[in-house]
Design an enzyme around this catalytic site. Structure first.
Site, short mmCIF file in Angstrom:
data_model
loop_
_atom_site.label_atom_id
_atom_site.label_comp_id
_atom_site.label_asym_id
_atom_site.label_seq_id
_atom_site.Cartn_x
_atom_site.Cartn_y
_atom_site.Cartn_z
N ALA A 1 53.89 19.72 -46.65
CA ALA A 1 53.88 21.21 -47.56
C ALA A 1 53.78 22.04 -46.37
O ALA A 1 54.13 23.11 -46.27
CB ALA A 1 52.89 21.69 -48.01
N THR A 2 52.85 21.55 -45.37
CA THR A 2 52.57 22.19 -43.46
C THR A 2 53.66 22.73 -43.08
O THR A 2 54.48 23.58 -42.95
CB THR A 2 51.51 21.30 -43.50
OG1 THR A 2 50.50 21.05 -43.65
CG2 THR A 2 51.90 22.24 -41.47
N ASN B 1 44.05 26.94 -52.79
CA ASN B 1 44.03 26.04 -53.08
C ASN B 1 41.87 26.33 -53.32
O ASN B 1 41.63 24.99 -53.79
CB ASN B 1 44.38 25.19 -51.86
CG ASN B 1 44.13 26.19 -50.30
OD1 ASN B 1 44.25 27.05 -50.63
ND2 ASN B 1 43.46 25.91 -49.73
N GLN C 1 49.75 23.61 -55.44
CA GLN C 1 48.64 24.00 -55.46
C GLN C 1 49.44 23.49 -57.02
O GLN C 1 48.50 23.10 -57.40
CB GLN C 1 47.20 24.66 -54.99
CG GLN C 1 46.96 23.73 -53.54
CD GLN C 1 45.95 22.84 -53.90
OE1 GLN C 1 45.94 22.27 -55.06
NE2 GLN C 1 45.79 22.52 -52.51
N SER D 1 54.36 19.78 -52.71
CA SER D 1 53.65 18.48 -51.22
C SER D 1 53.42 16.87 -52.30
O SER D 1 52.68 17.45 -53.85
CB SER D 1 52.65 18.58 -50.38
OG SER D 1 52.29 17.29 -49.59
N ALA D 2 53.90 15.87 -52.30
CA ALA D 2 53.29 14.83 -52.63
C ALA D 2 52.34 14.73 -52.95
O ALA D 2 51.62 13.80 -53.99
CB ALA D 2 53.87 13.76 -52.36
N HIS D 3 51.33 14.33 -52.20
CA HIS D 3 49.84 13.98 -52.05
C HIS D 3 48.92 14.70 -53.14
O HIS D 3 47.29 14.49 -53.02
CB HIS D 3 48.73 13.77 -50.64
CG HIS D 3 49.14 14.79 -50.25
ND1 HIS D 3 47.28 15.23 -50.39
CD2 HIS D 3 49.74 15.87 -49.68
CE1 HIS D 3 46.91 16.09 -49.10
NE2 HIS D 3 48.47 16.50 -48.68
N THR E 1 65.13 10.51 -39.25
CA THR E 1 65.44 8.99 -40.16
C THR E 1 64.12 9.58 -41.26
O THR E 1 62.65 10.11 -41.84
CB THR E 1 64.68 7.86 -39.77
OG1 THR E 1 65.60 7.90 -38.88
CG2 THR E 1 65.00 6.67 -40.51
N CYS F 1 35.21 24.14 -40.84
CA CYS F 1 34.13 23.75 -38.78
C CYS F 1 35.31 23.93 -38.18
O CYS F 1 36.72 22.74 -37.90
CB CYS F 1 33.50 22.16 -39.33
SG CYS F 1 32.34 22.08 -40.57
N1 PLP Z 1 49.23 24.54 -49.11
C1 PLP Z 1 48.38 24.33 -49.47
C2 PLP Z 1 48.15 25.46 -51.19
C3 PLP Z 1 47.21 23.33 -49.45
O1 PLP Z 1 46.02 23.31 -50.67
C4 PLP Z 1 47.52 22.44 -49.00
C5 PLP Z 1 47.20 21.01 -48.94
O2 PLP Z 1 45.67 21.21 -47.88
C6 PLP Z 1 48.94 22.42 -48.01
C7 PLP Z 1 49.50 23.85 -48.04
C8 PLP Z 1 49.45 21.14 -46.62
O3 PLP Z 1 49.54 20.27 -46.97
P1 PLP Z 1 50.21 18.97 -46.64
O4 PLP Z 1 49.33 18.47 -46.23
O5 PLP Z 1 51.59 18.05 -48.06
O6 PLP Z 1 51.01 19.20 -45.33
#
Ligand code: PLP
Length: 375
Positions: A73-74, A140, A168, A188-190, A226, A309
């Site tokens: 997602a970043t 989040n 989220q 994001s998948a994780h 890729t 931090c």
């Molecule tokens: N955006 C939100 C709201 C998130 O909670 C997170 C995860 O920490 C991210 C973006 C970043 O996602 P990714 O770890 O897939 O880059």
């Protein structure tokens, strides 16, 4: 109870589901070909990518060809924000992936109230002349869900694009991007029991973006490089397995139970409400107890503090500060987030352990360690 800590940090990340992992495995070792290759094995990999694309698109209620795979997602949010020319408007409570990306260019901030809700009138004012509004669907840290339908109306009125960081919200509440009317969305998948290092940007048909990464013209020129076939396959399976309505009921009941167990032992203040926001997320504060000390004194549970931090210096959460929470109170704040594997027994035990740790944390000189944050 096993020796394994009780994990209540599912907003930070989720485990890869067994069924997801099993489906990913052959794509590392046997069917490893590059989906850009025109030979037979390449085409097998390409077919798997396209199947996964359709699954992710299905879970988002958008056409398959509007899904662009990224590393997470970043990167998706970077592509959305950097890909547009002109000023950007973001909420003060955005994830750093959006906030810091916007800060690198001309930007304005939409403010929130004490409950973390957007000030839509102020957003309307600052959106004048913007090229893009980027407002997350769900926060989040607090689980606050924004009124994206109204944000889209504001965007249309000002003739600008609307991006949402839906990372989220995906899997936790109903998500129909087409009905919502946004132009761009990051996922994001994780966060949905898929692997780390894979995500996607939804790009509505007709929307053009400058590419951030140059190279081989993969992903219709939006994202060169890729393709991560095992990751993409895992993302597709994880998306297919989502049952947000079922999970929402379960999560809400778990947090109700947790709140009631904790409330009978310790006093706390809720920053947000899991009954109106994300059903799995609780942001709370124990007055007089430093959150890092509370975490350090409860190694049997994995939860997050409302602080981040930087170079080992704790900083209060920018989300809570934007909501008008004083910095000393932000340092007393914690996030609990439950997930599919969470049980009644775990939340009961966590409430007990947390209450005990808070009592210790309220003692003078109860120190904490600062080691970073993962939101
Ligand atoms: N955006 C939100 C709201 C998130 O909670 C997170 C995860 O920490 C991210 C973006 C970043 O996602 P990714 O770890 O897939 O880059």
């Amino acid at each position: 109870m096993s020796d394994r800590p009780i994990y209540l940090d599912y907003n930070a990340t989720t485990p890869v589901a067994g069924a997801v992992f099993d489906r990913m495995r052959p794509w590392f070792t046997e069917d490893f070909a590059n989906p850009a290759s025109t030979h037979r094995l390449g085409q097998v990999a390409l077919a798997a990518v396209q199947e996964a694309r359709a699954a992710v698109a299905g879970a988002l209620s958008v056409p398959a060809n509007s899904v662009v795979f990224t590393s997470g997602a970043t990167e998706a949010s970077n592509l959305a924000i950097r890909g547009v020319t002109g000023p950007v408007v973001v909420a003060a409570t955005e994830h750093k992936a959006v906030l810091d990306t916007a800060k690198a260019r001309e930007f304005a901030v939409a403010s929130v109230d004490r409950r973390g809700r957007l000030d839509l009138d102020q957003l309307d004012r600052v959106a004048r002349g913007a090229a893009l509004i980027s407002i997350m669907l769900a926060n989040n840290e607090t689980g606050v869900v924004h009124d994206l339908a109204t944000v889209v109306e504001i965007g249309r009125r000002h003739g600008c694009l609307v991006h949402t960081d839906a990372t989220q919200a995906f899997g936790k509440i109903k998500l129909d991007l087409q009905e919502l009317g946004v132009d761009l969305a990051s996922v994001s998948a994780h966060k949905i029991y898929g692997p780390k290092g894979i995500g996607a940007l939804y790009v509505r048909r007709g929307v053009t973006l400058d590419s951030v990464m140059t190279g081989g013209g993969h992903e219709r020129g939006f994202r060169a490089g890729t393709l991560n076939v095992p990751g993409i396959v895992g993302f597709g399976v994880a998306a297919e397995r989502l049952q947000p309505a079922v999970e929402a009921v379960r999560s809400r009941a778990l947090l109700d139970r947790f709140v009631s167990r904790l409330g009978s032992r310790e006093s706390f203040v809720l920053h947000s409400d899991h009954r109106t926001g994300l059903p799995n997320t609780l942001s709370l504060r124990f007055p007089g107890a430093d959150a890092e000390a509370v975490i350090a004194n409860a190694p049997e549970i994995c939860i997050s503090a409302g602080s981040a931090c930087t170079a080992a210096i704790p900083e209060p959460s920018h989300v809570l500060l934007a909501m008008g929470v004083p910095s000393d109170e932000a340092f007393e704040s914690l996030r609990i987030s439950v997930g599919a594997p969470t049980t009644d027994e775990e939340v009961d035990q966590a409430a007990l352990l947390l209450a005990r740790s808070v009592r210790r944390g309220r003692e003078p000189n109860a120190g904490g360690v600062c080691e970073g944050a993962a939101w």
